[in-house]
Design a protein around this motif. Structure first.
Motif, mmCIF file in Angstrom:
data_model
loop_
_atom_site.group_PDB
_atom_site.id
_atom_site.type_symbol
_atom_site.label_atom_id
_atom_site.label_comp_id
_atom_site.label_asym_id
_atom_site.label_seq_id
_atom_site.Cartn_x
_atom_site.Cartn_y
_atom_site.Cartn_z
ATOM 1 N N PHE A 43 32.948 39.054 16.134
ATOM 2 C CA PHE A 43 32.362 39.247 14.809
ATOM 3 C C PHE A 43 32.001 40.723 14.735
ATOM 4 O O PHE A 43 30.976 41.130 15.284
ATOM 5 C CB PHE A 43 31.113 38.387 14.618
ATOM 6 C CG PHE A 43 31.390 36.898 14.622
ATOM 7 C CD1 PHE A 43 32.022 36.290 13.546
ATOM 8 C CD2 PHE A 43 30.999 36.122 15.698
ATOM 9 C CE1 PHE A 43 32.259 34.926 13.543
ATOM 10 C CE2 PHE A 43 31.238 34.755 15.698
ATOM 11 C CZ PHE A 43 31.874 34.159 14.623
ATOM 12 N N SER A 67 22.171 29.159 26.297
ATOM 13 C CA SER A 67 21.005 29.573 25.534
ATOM 14 C C SER A 67 21.421 29.948 24.116
ATOM 15 O O SER A 67 22.610 30.055 23.806
ATOM 16 C CB SER A 67 20.312 30.738 26.237
ATOM 17 O OG SER A 67 21.258 31.724 26.534
ATOM 18 N N SER A 68 20.455 30.156 23.275
ATOM 19 C CA SER A 68 20.691 30.498 21.881
ATOM 20 C C SER A 68 21.471 31.810 21.797
ATOM 21 O O SER A 68 21.157 32.767 22.505
ATOM 22 C CB SER A 68 19.334 30.623 21.183
ATOM 23 O OG SER A 68 19.530 30.815 19.822
ATOM 24 N N SER A 70 24.581 32.236 22.753
ATOM 25 C CA SER A 70 25.565 32.379 23.839
ATOM 26 C C SER A 70 26.994 32.117 23.369
ATOM 27 O O SER A 70 27.944 32.438 24.079
ATOM 28 C CB SER A 70 25.202 31.452 25.006
ATOM 29 O OG SER A 70 25.167 30.107 24.581
ATOM 30 N N SER A 73 28.106 27.405 19.180
ATOM 31 C CA SER A 73 28.561 27.000 17.839
ATOM 32 C C SER A 73 29.919 27.616 17.526
ATOM 33 O O SER A 73 30.803 26.951 16.963
ATOM 34 C CB SER A 73 27.555 27.433 16.776
ATOM 35 O OG SER A 73 26.339 26.762 16.943
ATOM 36 N N THR A 74 30.083 28.880 17.893
ATOM 37 C CA THR A 74 31.364 29.551 17.635
ATOM 38 C C THR A 74 32.496 28.794 18.312
ATOM 39 O O THR A 74 33.546 28.549 17.712
ATOM 40 C CB THR A 74 31.305 31.008 18.150
ATOM 41 O OG1 THR A 74 30.214 31.674 17.497
ATOM 42 C CG2 THR A 74 32.588 31.753 17.866
HETATM 43 N N1 LIG Z 1 29.594 34.293 11.213
HETATM 44 C C1 LIG Z 1 29.078 35.181 12.065
HETATM 45 N N2 LIG Z 1 29.015 36.475 11.752
HETATM 46 C C2 LIG Z 1 28.523 37.397 12.617
HETATM 47 N N3 LIG Z 1 28.078 37.111 13.847
HETATM 48 C C3 LIG Z 1 28.123 35.827 14.234
HETATM 49 C C4 LIG Z 1 28.606 34.785 13.371
HETATM 50 N N4 LIG Z 1 28.541 33.605 14.023
HETATM 51 C C5 LIG Z 1 28.009 33.880 15.230
HETATM 52 N N5 LIG Z 1 27.762 35.195 15.368
HETATM 53 C C6 LIG Z 1 27.220 35.856 16.574
HETATM 54 O O1 LIG Z 1 27.962 35.383 17.702
HETATM 55 C C7 LIG Z 1 27.110 35.160 18.796
HETATM 56 C C8 LIG Z 1 27.194 33.684 19.211
HETATM 57 O O2 LIG Z 1 26.610 32.889 18.198
HETATM 58 P P1 LIG Z 1 26.615 31.306 18.206
HETATM 59 O O3 LIG Z 1 28.000 30.824 18.512
HETATM 60 O O4 LIG Z 1 26.002 30.851 16.948
HETATM 61 O O5 LIG Z 1 25.677 30.972 19.471
HETATM 62 P P2 LIG Z 1 24.892 29.620 19.824
HETATM 63 O O6 LIG Z 1 25.470 28.524 19.004
HETATM 64 O O7 LIG Z 1 25.109 29.444 21.302
HETATM 65 O O8 LIG Z 1 23.461 29.859 19.502
HETATM 66 C C9 LIG Z 1 25.713 35.578 18.371
HETATM 67 O O9 LIG Z 1 25.535 36.918 18.763
HETATM 68 C C10 LIG Z 1 25.785 35.465 16.848
HETATM 69 O O10 LIG Z 1 24.887 36.347 16.234
#
Ligand SMILES: Nc1ncnc2c1ncn2[C@@H]1O[C@H](COP(=O)(O)OP(=O)(O)O)[C@@H](O)[C@H]1O
Ligand SMILES: [Mg+2]
Length: 243
Positions: A43, A67-68, A70, A73-74
Motif C-alpha cells: 500500500f 498482532s494488529s 501485521s 486482514s490483507t
Molecule cells: N487499504 C489500505 N490502504 C493503506 N494501507 C493499508 C490498507 N490496508 C491495510 N493497510 C496497512 O497494511 C498493514 C497491514 O494491515 P492489516 O492487514 O489490516 O493488518 P491486521 O489485519 O493484521 O491488523 C498495516 O500497516 C495497514 O495500515
C-alpha cells in the motif's frame, strides 16, 4: 480485573502461552482450495504482505495469529479474491472461475458489525441465497434453520441494532454458512467479544462447519487459536507456521 476464569489478564496470557499448540495434522492429498505463491501486497510505501506462500485444503482449520497491523486482514482479502496482490499469484484450483467465488464458494465473517441495518437477522442471513437466485421462501426457510442451529431462533425478527455483539457475530456466522461455502475466511470474529462469548461463538461455528469446509480465522486470542488444527503466524507482513 479478573475476566478469565479468575485469572487477571497477565496471568491469563502467561497461562495461554504455556499451553501446548495443536499438532500439525494437515493432509495435502486433495486439490487445494486456494494456493498462493510469493504473494506481496504493497500500500504505497507500506509492504503489508512480504512474499507469502502456502495452500489451503478442504477441511483445514487454520488460525491466522498476529498482532494488529501485521497483515492478517490483507491476507484474508487476497485469499477471498476481494483484493489483488502487488506481486506473486493467488489461485483457486478446486473452486473454478475466480470471478464466481463469492457468495457461494467463499464466505467472509468480518470483525466489525457487518449486518445490513434495515434488515432483520433472518433477512440478513437469507441474503446470500437470494443473491444466488434462490426463491425468497426457500431462502427464508434455510435462514431460519441456520439461525436455529446457532441458537438464534428467538432473535430472528430483530434488527441488528437490537442484538448484542455476540448475537450479531453469530448471525454473521449463520450468514456465512448459508451457501455451504467450501472456504470461510473469518477476520477476528471474536475480536469484540468477552472470552466466554468468544468461546461460545467458536463452539457453534466449529459445530456447524461441514467436515470439508475449510476455515481460516484471524485472531490475536490464543485461546481461540488453540481451537483450530494448525497455526499460521503473521508478523510484519511475513507469514510463518504450519503452511
Ligand atoms: N487499504 C489500505 N490502504 C493503506 N494501507 C493499508 C490498507 N490496508 C491495510 N493497510 C496497512 O497494511 C498493514 C497491514 O494491515 P492489516 O492487514 O489490516 O493488518 P491486521 O489485519 O493484521 O491488523 C498495516 O500497516 C495497514 O495500515
Ligand atoms: Mg485486521
Amino acid at each position: 480485573m479478573s475476566d478469565f476464569n479468575g485469572l487477571n489478564v497477565a496471568e491469563h496470557l502467561a497461562y495461554e502461552a504455556a499451553q501446548p499448540w495443536p499438532e500439525a495434522t494437515r493432509t495435502h492429498e486433495q486439490t487445494p482450495l486456494v494456493s498462493f505463491e510469493n504473494v506481496r501486497r504493497d500500500f504505497g510505501t507500506v509492504a503489508a504482505i512480504k512474499g507469502a506462500s502456502a495452500a489451503i485444503y478442504p477441511g483445514d482449520r487454520i488460525a491466522l495469529l498476529g498482532s494488529s497491523g501485521s497483515g492478517k486482514s490483507t491476507l484474508l482479502h487476497l485469499l477471498g479474491g476481494l483484493d489483488q496482490p502487488s506481486g506473486g499469484a493467488v489461485e483457486w484450483p478446486a473452486l473454478g472461475d475466480p470471478t464466481q467465488l463469492r457468495p457461494g464458494k467463499v464466505a467472509f465473517v468480518f470483525q466489525a458489525q457487518s449486518l445490513m441495518p434495515p434488515l432483520t437477522a433472518l433477512e440478513n442471513v437469507a441474503l446470500p441465497l437470494l443473491l444466488l437466485g434462490a426463491a425468497p421462501e426457500e431462502a427464508q426457510q434455510q435462514a431460519a434453520a441456520a439461525l436455529e442451529t446457532l441458537e438464534l431462533a428467538s432473535i430472528a425478527g430483530q434488527l441488528p441494532e437490537e442484538l448484542s455483539g455476540g448475537q450479531a457475530q453469530r448471525v454473521a456466522v449463520a450468514r456465512a454458512l448459508m451457501t455451504r461455502p467450501q472456504l470461510i475466511l473469518a477476520d477476528e470474529p471474536t475480536g469484540q467479544l468477552d472470552s466466554a462469548t468468544a468461546q461460545h461463538l467458536m463452539d457453534v461455528l466449529l459445530a456447524a462447519l461441514g467436515p470439508d469446509t475449510a476455515l481460516v480465522l484471524a485472531t490475536h486470542d490464543l485461546a481461540v487459536a488453540r481451537r483450530m488444527q494448525s497455526v499460521w503466524r503473521m508478523e510484519n507482513g511475513v507469514l510463518e507456521g504450519n503452511l
